[in-house]
Scaffold this active site. Structure first.
Site, PDB file in Angstrom:
ATOM      1  CG  ASP A   1       0.419  15.182  -8.158  1.00 17.88           C
ATOM      2  OD1 ASP A   1       0.918  14.038  -8.236  1.00 17.88           O
ATOM      3  OD2 ASP A   1      -0.721  15.406  -7.711  1.00 17.88           O
TER       4      ASP A   1
ATOM      5  CE1 TYR B   1       0.045   7.567  -6.625  1.00 17.07           C
ATOM      6  CE2 TYR B   1      -1.826   7.905  -8.100  1.00 17.07           C
ATOM      7  CZ  TYR B   1      -1.300   7.429  -6.903  1.00 17.07           C
ATOM      8  OH  TYR B   1      -2.139   6.818  -6.001  1.00 17.07           O
TER       9      TYR B   1
ATOM     10  N   GLY C   1      -0.982  16.028 -14.921  1.00 15.69           N
ATOM     11  CA  GLY C   1      -0.026  16.374 -13.870  1.00 15.69           C
ATOM     12  C   GLY C   1       0.502  15.195 -13.081  1.00 15.69           C
ATOM     13  CD  GLN C   2      -1.804  12.109  -9.892  1.00 12.66           C
ATOM     14  OE1 GLN C   2      -2.565  11.253 -10.328  1.00 12.66           O
ATOM     15  NE2 GLN C   2      -1.708  12.362  -8.593  1.00 12.66           N
TER      16      GLN C   2
ATOM     17  N   PRO D   1      -8.049   1.949  -6.334  1.00  7.43           N
ATOM     18  CG  PRO D   1      -7.227   2.174  -4.182  1.00  7.43           C
ATOM     19  CD  PRO D   1      -6.810   1.830  -5.576  1.00  7.43           C
TER      20      PRO D   1
ATOM     21  CE1 TYR E   1      -8.047  12.389  -7.312  1.00  9.04           C
ATOM     22  CE2 TYR E   1      -9.344  11.136  -8.903  1.00  9.04           C
ATOM     23  CZ  TYR E   1      -8.279  11.967  -8.610  1.00  9.04           C
ATOM     24  OH  TYR E   1      -7.449  12.378  -9.619  1.00  9.04           O
TER      25      TYR E   1
ATOM     26  CG  ASN F   1      -1.595   1.316   1.470  1.00 10.42           C
ATOM     27  OD1 ASN F   1      -2.510   1.700   0.746  1.00 10.42           O
ATOM     28  ND2 ASN F   1      -1.133   2.038   2.492  1.00 10.42           N
TER      29      ASN F   1
ATOM     30  CD  GLN G   1      -6.198  13.565 -12.944  1.00  8.01           C
ATOM     31  OE1 GLN G   1      -7.122  12.806 -13.206  1.00  8.01           O
ATOM     32  NE2 GLN G   1      -6.337  14.869 -12.990  1.00  8.01           N
TER      33      GLN G   1
ATOM     34  CB  THR H   1       1.372  12.186  -5.158  1.00  5.51           C
ATOM     35  OG1 THR H   1       1.113  12.959  -3.984  1.00  5.51           O
ATOM     36  CG2 THR H   1       0.341  11.077  -5.283  1.00  5.51           C
TER      37      THR H   1
END
Length: 240
Positions: free
Chosen positions: A88, A147, A143-144, A177, A179, A82, A141, A86
């Protein structure tokens, strides 16, 4: 004898909810963390779950950390990957450190931890590995890039390791998952968060406990016919 589970990033957010739920359901649980000693102390005081500190991005530290958990708690039957971060930024402004730190923790940590437990699982002919990916690893996404790449990589890693472990009764699955109401999402500016929520059909954030129930389902002995799967828990934001 109760199964032994190790949850990385296990003292807050989704990790903490997972560790608590698994203990409640009779598993013996240990939690990894890195960086916030006060939070870890509070978590242990509240739950009685032992905590162990190391950076999952560090291969040697992960090997040593797992060895310590197994010496003090017992052989790890269930691993929940887990831990994640981030950093970003749009690609044209992203630094090498922003890229590498996210890849090293979110994807490299998955390799480091699985590598540390896989031989024992193979010898005992049992294992449950649940890797936490993200809806943004499926959809991308803005800006990611770092990630999204790491979390998409987790899904590919999950499928390949599932093939390798199947004959030894080791299942490997991912959860993506959406948000979720965690500290990571709390750091998102409110106006940006409103924009995100407008794209979620159920109209709200998920809860860490909702994700934890998915982890528990995949970790059970009875889930032996589920492997290489990605379970999306995202309120309908992305359907694939």
């Amino acid at each position: 004898m109760s199964r032994i589970a190790l949850v990385t990033g296990g003292v807050s957010g989704i990790g903490a909810a997972t560790a608590k739920l698994m203990k409640e359901k009779g598993y013996v649980v240990a939690a990894n963390y890195f960086g916030n000693d006060d939070e870890a102390v509070r978590f242990t005081q509240e739950t009685g779950i032992p905590v162990y500190s190391w950076n999952v991005a560090d291969f040697t530290a992960s090997q040593a950390g797992v060895a310590k958990v197994e010496a003090e708690v017992g052989p790890i039957d269930i691993l929940v990957n887990n831990a994640g971060i981030t950093r970003d930024g749009t690609l044209h402004k992203m630094t090498e450190e922003q890229w590498r730190s996210v890849i090293d923790v979110d994807l490299g940590g998955c390799f480091n931890m699985c590598r540390a437990v896989i031989e024992g699982m193979r010898e005992r002919r049992f294992g449950r590995i649940v890797n936490i990916s993200s809806v943004n690893g499926l959809s991308g996404q803005f800006g990611q890039t770092n990630y999204a790449a790491a979390k998409a990589g987790v899904i590919g890693f999950t499928k390949a390791l599932a093939l390798e472990g199947a004959a030894r009764n080791i299942t490997v699955n991912a959860i993506a998952p959406g948000y979720t109401d965690t500290g990571m999402v709390a750091a998102v500016p409110q106006e940006a968060l409103k924009t995100v929520l407008a794209t979620v059909p159920v109209g709200r954030l998920g809860t860490p406990e909702e994700i934890a129930r998915g982890v528990l389902y995949l970790a059970e002995d009875e889930a032996g016919f589920i492997t290489g799967a990605t379970l999306s828990i995202n309120g309908g934001k992305y359907m694939a």
